[in-house]
Design a protein around this motif. Structure first.
Motif, PDB file in Angstrom:
ATOM      1  N   LEU A  57       0.870  -1.176   0.000  1.00 13.18           N
ATOM      2  CA  LEU A  57       0.000   0.000   0.000  1.00 13.18           C
ATOM      3  C   LEU A  57       0.904   1.221   0.000  1.00 13.18           C
ATOM      4  O   LEU A  57       1.595   1.498   0.987  1.00 13.18           O
ATOM      5  N   TRP A  82      -3.106  -3.003  -4.764  1.00 11.73           N
ATOM      6  CA  TRP A  82      -3.707  -1.924  -3.980  1.00 11.73           C
ATOM      7  C   TRP A  82      -2.922  -0.623  -4.026  1.00 11.73           C
ATOM      8  O   TRP A  82      -3.252   0.320  -3.318  1.00 11.73           O
ATOM      9  N   PRO A 123      -8.010   1.140   0.363  1.00 12.49           N
ATOM     10  CA  PRO A 123      -8.442  -0.271   0.410  1.00 12.49           C
ATOM     11  C   PRO A 123      -8.747  -0.775   1.827  1.00 12.49           C
ATOM     12  O   PRO A 123      -9.505  -1.731   1.991  1.00 12.49           O
ATOM     13  N   ARG A 128     -12.556  -3.146   0.577  1.00  9.68           N
ATOM     14  CA  ARG A 128     -11.780  -4.088  -0.232  1.00  9.68           C
ATOM     15  C   ARG A 128     -10.846  -4.932   0.638  1.00  9.68           C
ATOM     16  O   ARG A 128     -10.724  -6.145   0.440  1.00  9.68           O
TER      17      ARG A 128
END
Length: 295
Positions: A57, A82, A123, A128
């Motif tokens: 991330l 992501w 996310p 998600r």
């Protein structure tokens, strides 16, 4: 989705290394390399070597450098699903100069990561990977290259409430950013002796004293390194300490990230605190000696 999230800097490391002792103004022969780096990415790359499946991330630009970086990451088995890809922010870079006497100077250009702010966390908030109502409950490695404001938000964010959160600073100069995590339930701090001193506003003679002081200040757990001296892991359950293997140091950039990742992987595999600390010290020693490739 991988079995561990790595949140923070994903960039290019431009490293100049020389076998000469260097000082300000030195002009010496050496080697210059450009390799994938950044705290979050360094941790993720090491986790892969230990059989884990990390997901990243971070913020990576929609530029040539970003496209090549993501291709490199995916080629190593990292989950880049992501990542936040910005149209107008360039891919970040880190530049360091290392001599025979260690790190001489470094510049971290993480402006895009800082500008992206909490967009990299979407996310974990939009369902998600998790949300405030159903927070992500897995292992997270968080690096201190995020802004002080964003780190403070993360320390209070319910989306992180169920995570096994492992936290590392990017450098002593950014150690103060981690202050909100000292008393955050569930956070494990990975710092060196100097960074522990900054967080405790004190000087420590060794890592065991620094780790114990962080726990006394409210930390759930603190793992403190001290170069070639003894390392310590302190918590309410007690303190364990071990001296790293003696090796010839050929590089230093990324050593702390390697240590943290190896420690996380060892504990994820069920090893106890003593075994995990020993495994992490061995992995870091192999890295700084050049035995382990940075790939």
């Amino acid at each position: 989705m991988g079995n561990v999230l790595c949140i923070g800097s994903v960039l290019w490391d431009v490293i100049g290394r020389s076998a000469s002792v260097m000082r300000q103004g030195s002009d010496v022969p050496g080697r210059i390399t450009q390799i994938p780096g950044g705290v979050a990415l360094n941790i993720a790359m090491t986790l892969v070597r230990f059989g884990m499946k990390p997901a990243l991330l971070s913020a990576v630009g929609r530029d040539v450098l970003g496209d090549v970086l993501i291709a490199e990451c995916e080629g190593m088995g990292l989950d880049c699903t992501w990542l936040y890809r910005s149209e107008d922010l360039p891919t970040d870079r880190y530049m360091a100069i290392e001599g025979a006497n260690g790190l001489i100077a470094a510049i971290a250009d993480a402006h895009s990561l800082e500008a992206a702010d909490d967009k990299i966390l979407r996310p974990l908030k939009d369902g998600r990977l998790g949300s405030a109502e159903a927070p992500y409950a897995g292992l997270i490695a968080l690096d201190g290259n995020l802004t002080e404001t964003l780190l403070s938000k993360i320390s209070r964010d319910p989306a992180f409430a169920a995570a096994d959160l492992r936290v590392a600073p990017a450098s002593p100069g950014k150690a103060e950013r981690l202050q909100p995590f000292v008393t955050r339930p569930g956070a494990v701090l990975y710092v060196n002796r100097e960074e522990a001193g900054i967080l405790c506003q004190s000087d420590f003679a060794d890592a065991p004293g620094a780790a114990a002081a962080l726990v006394a200040r409210g930390a759930k757990r603190a793992v403190v390194t001290d170069g070639g001296n003894a390392c310590a892991d302190a918590s309410a359950e007690g303190l364990v300490s071990e001296r790293p293997p003696e090796v010839l140091v050929t590089r230093v950039t990324g050593a702390g990230d390697t240590f943290m990742a190896a420690h996380m992987a060892a504990e994820a595999a069920g090893q106890d605190r003593e075994a995990a600390l020993s495994r992490a010290l061995t992995a870091a020693a192999r890295y700084v000696s050049g035995e382990t490739p940075h790939d």
